[in-house]
Design a protein around this motif. Structure first.
Motif, PDB file in Angstrom:
ATOM      1  N   GLN A 155      70.048 107.756   6.179  1.00 42.97           N
ATOM      2  CA  GLN A 155      70.068 106.314   6.370  1.00 42.97           C
ATOM      3  C   GLN A 155      71.470 105.744   6.561  1.00 42.97           C
ATOM      4  OE1 GLN A 155      67.289 104.447   3.494  1.00 42.97           O
ATOM      5  NE2 GLN A 155      66.310 106.477   3.416  1.00 42.97           N
ATOM      6  N   VAL A 156      72.290 106.479   7.329  1.00 39.76           N
ATOM      7  CA  VAL A 156      73.534 105.896   7.819  1.00 39.76           C
ATOM      8  C   VAL A 156      73.158 104.661   8.632  1.00 39.76           C
ATOM      9  CG1 VAL A 156      75.508 106.271   9.355  1.00 39.76           C
ATOM     10  CG2 VAL A 156      74.732 108.114   7.831  1.00 39.76           C
ATOM     11  N   ARG A 157      73.828 103.566   8.413  1.00 43.39           N
ATOM     12  CA  ARG A 157      73.357 102.280   8.936  1.00 43.39           C
ATOM     13  C   ARG A 157      73.503 102.124  10.447  1.00 43.39           C
ATOM     14  NH1 ARG A 157      71.860  98.458   5.116  1.00 43.39           N
ATOM     15  NH2 ARG A 157      72.374  99.061   2.981  1.00 43.39           N
ATOM     16  N   TYR A 158      74.104 103.092  11.107  1.00 47.39           N
ATOM     17  CA  TYR A 158      74.143 103.075  12.575  1.00 47.39           C
ATOM     18  C   TYR A 158      73.623 104.394  13.139  1.00 47.39           C
ATOM     19  CZ  TYR A 158      78.871 104.526  11.091  1.00 47.39           C
ATOM     20  OH  TYR A 158      79.950 105.095  10.454  1.00 47.39           O
ATOM     21  N   ALA A 159      72.600 104.942  12.489  1.00 44.20           N
ATOM     22  CA  ALA A 159      71.958 106.155  12.984  1.00 44.20           C
ATOM     23  C   ALA A 159      71.087 105.837  14.190  1.00 44.20           C
ATOM     24  CB  ALA A 159      71.116 106.786  11.881  1.00 44.20           C
ATOM     25  N   THR A 160      70.924 106.834  15.062  1.00 43.87           N
ATOM     26  CA  THR A 160      70.214 106.657  16.327  1.00 43.87           C
ATOM     27  C   THR A 160      68.856 107.350  16.322  1.00 43.87           C
ATOM     28  OG1 THR A 160      71.205 108.655  17.266  1.00 43.87           O
ATOM     29  CG2 THR A 160      72.410 106.601  17.569  1.00 43.87           C
ATOM     30  N   ILE A 161      68.048 107.021  17.320  1.00 41.10           N
ATOM     31  CA  ILE A 161      66.815 107.745  17.637  1.00 41.10           C
ATOM     32  C   ILE A 161      67.035 108.403  18.999  1.00 41.10           C
ATOM     33  CG2 ILE A 161      64.352 107.572  18.131  1.00 41.10           C
ATOM     34  CD1 ILE A 161      64.242 105.159  16.259  1.00 41.10           C
ATOM     35  N   SER A 162      66.782 109.713  19.091  1.00 38.50           N
ATOM     36  CA  SER A 162      67.138 110.466  20.293  1.00 38.50           C
ATOM     37  C   SER A 162      65.928 111.157  20.896  1.00 38.50           C
ATOM     38  CB  SER A 162      68.203 111.522  19.944  1.00 38.50           C
ATOM     39  OG  SER A 162      69.333 110.922  19.354  1.00 38.50           O
ATOM     40  N   HIS A 163      66.043 111.466  22.202  1.00 36.91           N
ATOM     41  CA  HIS A 163      64.955 112.092  22.939  1.00 36.91           C
ATOM     42  C   HIS A 163      65.518 112.557  24.274  1.00 36.91           C
ATOM     43  CE1 HIS A 163      65.206 108.214  24.875  1.00 36.91           C
ATOM     44  NE2 HIS A 163      65.344 107.787  23.640  1.00 36.91           N
ATOM     45  N   ASP A 164      65.208 113.772  24.639  1.00 37.37           N
ATOM     46  CA  ASP A 164      65.675 114.328  25.920  1.00 37.37           C
ATOM     47  C   ASP A 164      67.186 114.175  26.101  1.00 37.37           C
ATOM     48  OD1 ASP A 164      63.032 114.798  26.340  1.00 37.37           O
ATOM     49  OD2 ASP A 164      62.761 113.309  27.920  1.00 37.37           O
TER      50      ASP A 164
END
Length: 603
Positions: A176-185
């Motif tokens: 839960q780093v406050r600038y974590a991303t969601i990734s795909h491909d």
């Protein structure tokens, strides 16, 4: 029967313990026409489903994957989706766009949006493969803990089959780093901490599998429009992106003193040539790639030291290079790759680390090894952030605004953020239309929801002297972005449209069967912008938030030409007031009650 391009429903997935239940949410055609899809529809869904004042990381907080009427058509750049939630970094509405096959498969589960609420007991994969509630299930996946998103995608395909398309988080999202991303491909829904929201739900990945078809109103018309748009996408308006990618901006911005350097203490970087696309293309360029359903091909791939390849864009090079004073390409490449593996936003990571480097210079942080220009220190700090190591890692995982609040001693004055979101690679003092766009944008310091730098760099305005014309230009770019981000079309296509609203209305009419025209689409843009402001006001935002860091307003910037770029508080306040007046807002930046009533936020 829904309009062409739509299914007329969203899926709301409730996570409880080890189970997931799906509830359909009908989407009235009035709402779809009013908000289109993507960011617009996501904003409407957050109004309906997000508890007022709620913690973005609480189980009740919704995270919405939102598609658009163009997804699944042959229109170039249309394989995009939006992720929308309340940001754990800003506490306000945030959205991020991304392109991949996930967009197509997600929509063809039979929904215009998929909303996730609740929390799983254990780290899990959420699978969605039809509009039948039996097609939604939660699968525990403890073996995925700590994996990068790319490795998670591979593991999901190996476990469940190759037909699944996956959006996943890295270890930073789990922590839960406050600038974590969601990734795909290999692409990322990057800004605002959406990966942390998914991680707080104990969801490592969302996997979707296409099982439906969606009709368009005029199939021959869509095919003809697709051929025309594809042909135009090969023209001069997109040549820069095809030839060198967005990294071509680096030397151009350096030349006009708008390349933020060493935490915005300068606007030119002596090491820029070593990081420039022109040099890297000759020495390191190995491939060019495209997003799903895209004919532009802006993605440029470079070799890394010791082997491997890395996709590089202007924003990650700016944030991990000049902003931190790092000029060695291999260090910037390695830092960018590590951000991808950890699953953290490169802009917020670079901005927060650059702030910390200045704090060390000023004696405010006890980390003498963390210095501007030190690539090894940059990588060491990224590791600490991704692991949320006690001390510096935990502090910087909060983003620059929260970190500055903890450190004190006036460090908030040089924290490079607006509303908690770190600034992108555009110097506001020498791009004053952009300065306004950054100040008033609902997402915070953002270049994609307000591309006002276009006006500054057009040569039609004095970019060092903001005024009424700059206000109009900033509103124009914000409105265009609102429509493109909701239809959804890639911003790199914007230059191929000579009459954007009229041409977009024609595309939308062909897909949906609606008789949409330019005035309606302009009204739609304004509605989306206002709906974002209403949401943020509900969550505590005020006119005081529509500003820039004190450094930008108190410290003039000396340009290489001998000129001085000064953005005074008075000038920005005047431009913000002009923006409010032109938007029909009151002195506090809020819409009039009659305008709010017309936003259809109650259904």
């Amino acid at each position: 029967m829904s309009a062409g391009g739509y299914f007329g429903r969203a899926m709301v997935v409730e996570l409880t313990g080890r189970t997931a239940t799906a509830n359909p949410l009908p989407l009235d055609e009035r709402v779809l026409r009013a908000y289109l899809g993507g960011v617009g529809l996501g904003t409407w869904l957050l109004h309906r489903l997000a508890p007022p004042g709620g913690d973005p990381l609480a189980s009740a907080a919704p995270l919405a994957f939102v598609f658009s009427p163009l997804v699944g058509t042959p229109l170039t750049t249309s394989a995009k989706f939006a992720v929308v939630a309340k940001s754990p970094l800003t506490g306000l509405l945030t959205d991020a766009l991304a392109s991949s096959q996930f967009a197509i498969s997600g929509k063809l589960t039979g929904h215009d949006a998929i909303v996730v609420r609740g929390r799983a007991d254990a780290l899990s994969v959420l699978l969605i493969d039809s509009d039948d509630t039996a097609g939604v299930r939660l699968e525990p996946a403890p073996e995925l803990a700590g994996l990068p998103a790319a490795e998670t995608e591979t593991a999901v395909r190996e476990r469940f089959g190759r037909g699944w398309r996956t959006a996943a988080i890295g270890p930073a999202g789990e922590r839960q780093v406050r600038y974590a991303t969601i990734s795909h491909d290999g692409r990322h829904a990057g800004r605002g901490g959406l990966g942390a929201v998914l991680g707080a739900k104990n969801i490592k990945a969302v996997a979707v599998r296409a099982g439906r078809k969606v009709a368009v109103a005029d199939q021959p018309g869509v095919l003809a429009a697709a051929r025309d748009l594809r042909e135009r996408s090969f023209g001069p308006a997109t040549a820069k992106y095809r030839e060198l990618g967005t990294l071509a901006n680096l030397l151009a911005f350096n030349a006009v003193s708008t390349l933020p350097t060493r935490n915005f203490t300068a606007a030119t970087f002596e090491g820029a040539p070593a990081l420039a696309a022109e040099q890297l293309h000759e020495l390191r360029g190995v491939a060019r790639n495209s997003c799903a359903s895209c004919s532009i091909g802006c993605e440029h791939i470079y070799t890394r030291r010791g082997g491997g390849r890395q996709r590089m864009e202007y924003e990650n090079v700016f944030a991990l290079g000049p902003l931190c004073g790092v000029s060695e390409p291999d260090d910037v490449f390695a830092a960018s790759a590590r951000c991808d593996e950890l699953g953290i936003d490169t802009i917020s990571a670079g901005g927060t680390i650059a702030w910390a480097m200045e704090c060390v210079e000023r004696g405010l942080l006890d980390a003498p090894w963390l210095r501007f220009g030190d690539g090894a220190a940059l990588l060491r700090t990224l590791e600490a952030i991704g692991a949320r190591e006690p001390g510096l890692g935990e502090l910087l995982a909060q983003g620059s605004r929260r970190a500055a609040a903890a450190v004190g001693h006036g460090s908030i004055d040089f924290a490079p953020q607006v509303k908690g979101l770190e600034l992108p690679g555009y110097e506001p003092r020498s791009l004053q239309t952009m300065a306004l766009g950054l100040a008033v944008n609902a997402r915070g310091a953002d270049h994609n929801r307000s591309g006002a730098y276009e006006a500054d760099l057009s040569g039609e305005l004095d970019r060092l002297d903001g005024g009424a014309a700059h206000v109009a230009a900033a509103i124009g770019t914000e409105d265009r972005a609102a429509v493109m981000d909701s239809m959804i079309l890639c911003k790199f296509l914007r230059g191929v449209f000579t009459e954007p609203f009229a041409e977009w209305a024609a595309l939308l009419s062909t897909v949906t069967g609606w008789d949409v025209d330019e005035p309606e689409l302009r009204a739609t843009a304004r509605r989306i912008v206002l709906a974002k402001r209403v949401f943020n006001a509900r969550e505590g935002a005020t006119a005081a938030d529509d500003t820039l860091p004190p450094r930008m307003l108190d410290t003039p910037l000396r340009l290489g030409s001998g000129r001085v770029a000064a953005l005074t508080r008075e000038r920005l306040v005047t431009m913000v007031a002009g923006y409010y007046a032109a938007r029909g807002l009151d002195a506090e930046g809020n819409p009039r009650p009659e305008d709010v009533a017309g936003l259809l936020l109650d259904g």
